[in-house]
Structures are given as C-alpha cells and as structure tokens.
Design an enzyme around this catalytic site. Structure first.
Site, PDB file in Angstrom:
ATOM      1  CG  ASP A   1     -23.300  97.389  18.417  1.00  9.13           C
ATOM      2  OD1 ASP A   1     -23.893  96.993  19.267  1.00  9.13           O
ATOM      3  OD2 ASP A   1     -22.291  96.920  18.076  1.00  9.13           O
TER       4      ASP A   1
ATOM      5  CG  ASP B   1     -19.943  90.587  20.219  1.00 13.19           C
ATOM      6  OD1 ASP B   1     -20.848  90.769  20.628  1.00 13.19           O
ATOM      7  OD2 ASP B   1     -19.064  91.378  19.676  1.00 13.19           O
TER       8      ASP B   1
HETATM    9  C1  GLA Z   1     -20.358  94.783  18.816  1.00  9.71           C
HETATM   10  C2  GLA Z   1     -21.393  93.757  18.169  1.00  9.71           C
HETATM   11  C3  GLA Z   1     -20.612  92.941  16.973  1.00  9.71           C
HETATM   12  C4  GLA Z   1     -19.874  93.957  16.045  1.00  9.71           C
HETATM   13  C5  GLA Z   1     -19.002  94.990  16.795  1.00  9.71           C
HETATM   14  C6  GLA Z   1     -18.554  95.958  15.694  1.00  9.71           C
HETATM   15  O1  GLA Z   1     -19.368  93.964  19.506  1.00  9.71           O
HETATM   16  O2  GLA Z   1     -21.836  92.803  19.207  1.00  9.71           O
HETATM   17  O3  GLA Z   1     -21.590  91.880  16.506  1.00  9.71           O
HETATM   18  O4  GLA Z   1     -21.146  94.450  15.314  1.00  9.71           O
HETATM   19  O5  GLA Z   1     -19.695  95.739  17.848  1.00  9.71           O
HETATM   20  O6  GLA Z   1     -17.905  96.857  16.405  1.00  9.71           O
END
Ligand code: GLA
Length: 407
Positions: free
Chosen positions: A156, A217
């Site tokens: 990430d 997301d």
């Molecule tokens: C971000 C990512 C998600 C997930 C969260 C975890 O938002 O885009 O897919 O991995 O972090 O905290």
C-alpha cells in the site's frame, strides 16, 4: 518485412522487470479487506475477526466447495494482521490474538491444501490502518515474508508521499526478487493519484508490479461497482495496453456474496471484471453464500474470458450520450470475442438493445453467438446482437465467434 514488423509490434508487450514468472493470467483468490476490514476484535466477534481461523476456514471452503477447481488459489491477508510495534529485534510481529501459532503455521496449512497465501504491507511509515510500514526495513521485512512462505505481497501507499512511489515500489520489488522466492507483487501505486491519470507512470509500474490498483477502494454497494466500471470505461483506452501476461490492472475485489448487489448486478460485476482481465479476488463470507452467488463466482465460461491466455484487456466500445447503456468488447486468443451489453439506468421495463458487430469492433457479417450466463448457443447472428436487458445494472455476456468463410 512490414507485415513481420507489424506482427511483432502486435505481440510486443511491456515486460515486467519483476521477473517472477507469475500471473501469466490474472490471479484469483480471496482477500479479506472489503468484507472484514480491520476487525481484530476476536473476543466479541470471533466469527468475523481476521484470525487464522477465518483464513483457514475460507481456504477450506475454497478448496472443498469447488472454487479451487475453477482457478481460485490465493488466500490473502490484508491490513491489521500485526502488532502496533515492531519487536525488539526490529521485526514485524503478527498479532498473537489473531494468529496464535504465527503466520508460518497458517502458511503451511494453506500450502498443504494446494493453495497460496498473501500478505499486506505499506511502503510508508505506517499502513493505512496505522501498523508499522516497511520504509527503512524493506529487506528485513521482505526476507521475513519469504521465510514465512508468503506467496503474494500487496503493498500500500499510505503515510508517504506519492512522489516517493517511483523509488519505493521498485525497491520492494527488487528485494522480493532477491529473496529468490516467487512472490506475486500487487501494488497500490496508481491509486493515490487516480484522479490525475496522466501523472501515473504506468509503464514503470508494469515493469515492477504484477498487478496494480488503479482506482478507489470498492465498497459494498452497486454504486461503488458502477463507479469503478465507469472509471475503467473512461480510461480503458489508455490502460489496456499495459495489461498482458504477468501484468494486470486491478479494479479491486469482487463483492459478490456480500450485501450490496442484486442477482443482475452480481452477474455484471463478474462479467465486467472478466472483460477487464481483472484479478478475481473475492471478499465475501464463503460460509454463507447462496447457490446463485456461487454459480456466478464459479461460472467457468466467464472465468475463461478473464483467464484468456492472450491477456488482452477489453475496452468500452460504445456508450450512449446519457450513459444509460454501454457495450464492451474483448478479443480472445482463439479469434473470438467476449462481449458485454450493460444497462445502467433504473427507469422501467426490460427493453431490447442492439449492438452491431461494427460497434463491437468485430469485423464480420455473421457470427456464432453463445450466452455465457445461460450457457446456451444462440445460433448464427447477422450484423449484430439484440438482447433484452432489465434496468439497474444488468448485463448480457456473449462469446462471439465470427464466421470467416465470407472473407
Ligand atoms: C487501503 C487499500 C485497501 C486496504 C486498506 C487497508 O485503503 O486501498 O485495499 O488495503 O488500505 O487499510
């Protein structure tokens, strides 16, 4: 000569420097994030907390309910699996309340079922959930994952500046390569600047990562899935060239089996993810799926489109001015095409729509048409396909095989 050059150009593909030989077709599996988030409260919610038990349970269901037979393979742990601080030796520590026997034991159990295990980290100083990030510890962390038997890393980009991505993501990729263990590398590199697509160095990303999260997301709603499809429709023309064996755009998890999608919308997510040559990572509760949800997730004809060996990503080829319906087309290795006719508006009755072969970029007068959800051969169609679509996010998905003898 010119022909040879053109042929070569057609098969040329931006290759990955990651050099792990993985993801020749989009990876498939299960990822906990969308459904279970950062639920570490095993005391009050033992059934839904992100414990070893949860991952094992999902692995067993994946294996014994048929998902593994149709290609689902990775069980992926997302954020919040570790303690808030590194150990005295500087190493990451898994939360013992979640993983009492540690991650290596879970990895062994998952491997013994013939499946693979993925884990999550963040390039910054912290993960998005506030757990220790990998910055300044890259080699140690990556070596630790390899020693645990990890098969996939989702990295990430929280708690760091996007300007650091061009050095950070490749550095972690190089460290993964150096372990000698083939580890699938999933990068959230483009995500943090997705509104400014021009700024995103997709060619560089494709050299480093097996897959990359392009946009927001996914959440548990049709609105969210619809927005992601819209974003890919708007940008697929630019993105599709980076996809191919070893490299995939990632529109995020499948939420089929959760709370947000109707039957039709579930078919549409599955169909569109296959058109986009997307990784198929379910984020749902395999313990409670209904039969129709399983049928959609294990539809082998749709999965075959997703997993087509040529790996050419489909694109939106038509959208009406009011964005109420659209058509997508994807060229397949055997010379046929996958086609989706997708209706978005919510007004009224089921209605017939016609997609001409010309609109679908299929150069033929006649073609065999097969419905990939009813599994019926519909016969020979001339000039195009007419199909009835109900409102609110429904689709029809076809395999179209041109009849060549006329040319
Ligand atoms: C971000 C990512 C998600 C997930 C969260 C975890 O938002 O885009 O897919 O991995 O972090 O905290």
């Amino acid at each position: 000569m010119i022909l040879l050059g053109l042929l070569l150009l057609g098969t040329l593909h931006i290759s990955t420097a990651l050099d792990n030989g993985l993801a020749r077709t989009p990876p498939m599996g299960w990822l906990n994030w969308e459904r279970y988030r950062c639920n570490t409260d095993c005391k009050n919610d033992p059934y839904n907390c992100i414990s070893a038990d949860l991952f094992l349970e999902m692995a067993k269901l994946m294996k014994y309910e048929g998902y593994a037979d149709v290609g689902y393979e990775y069980i992926n742990i997302d954020d919040c699996w570790m303690l808030r601080d590194r150990g005295a030796d500087g190493k990451l520590v898994s939360n013992p309340e979640l993983f009492p026997e540690g991650i290596p034991a879970l990895a062994d159990a998952i491997h013994s079922m013939g499946l693979k295990i993925g884990i999550y980290e963040d390039y910054g100083t912290k993960t998005c959930g506030g757990y220790p990030g990998t910055k300044d510890h890259i080699e140690d962390d990556v070596n630790l994952f390899a020693s645990w038997g990890i098969d996939s890393l989702k990295l990430d980009g929280c708690y760091c500046n996007a300007s650091e991505f061009s050095t950070g993501f490749p550095a972690v990729g190089a460290a993964l390569n150096a372990t000698g263990r083939p580890v699938l590398y999933s990068c959230e590199w483009p995500l943090y600047e997705y509104r400014e697509t021009d700024k995103i160095p997709y060619a560089e990303i494709a050299e480093t990562c097996n897959l990359w999260r392009n946009t927001e997301d996914v959440q548990d709603s049709w609105a969210s899935v619809e927005r992601i499809i819209e974003w890919f429709g708007d940008n697929a023309g630019n993105l599709a060239s980076y996809a191919g064996p070893g490299n995939w755009n990632d529109p995020d998890m499948l939420i089929i089996g959760d709370y947000g999608l109707s039957f039709e919308q579930s078919e549409t997510q599955m169909a569109m993810w296959a058109m986009m040559a997307a990784p198929l990572y379910m984020s749902n509760d395999l313990r409670t799926l209904r039969q129709w949800q399983k049928d959609i997730l294990m539809n082998q004809e749709v999965i075959a489109v997703d997993q087509d060996p040529m790996g050419k990503q489909g694109v939106r080829v038509y959208q009406d001015a009011k964005k109420k319906h659209e058509y997508w087309s994807r060229e397949l290795a055997d010379g046929s095409y996958a086609v989706v006719m997708y209706r978005r508006d919510s007004s009224g009755l089921p209605k017939p729509y016609t997609a001409t072969f010309k609109q679908l970029l299929i150069k033929t007068k006649t073609a065999h048409v097969r419905d990939l959800f009813t599994h019926l051969d519909l016969g020979v169609y001339t000039d195009g396909i007419t199909a009835t679509l109900p409102p609110s996010g429904s689709c029809k998905m076809f395999k179209v095989t041109p009849i060549k003898s006329q040319f």
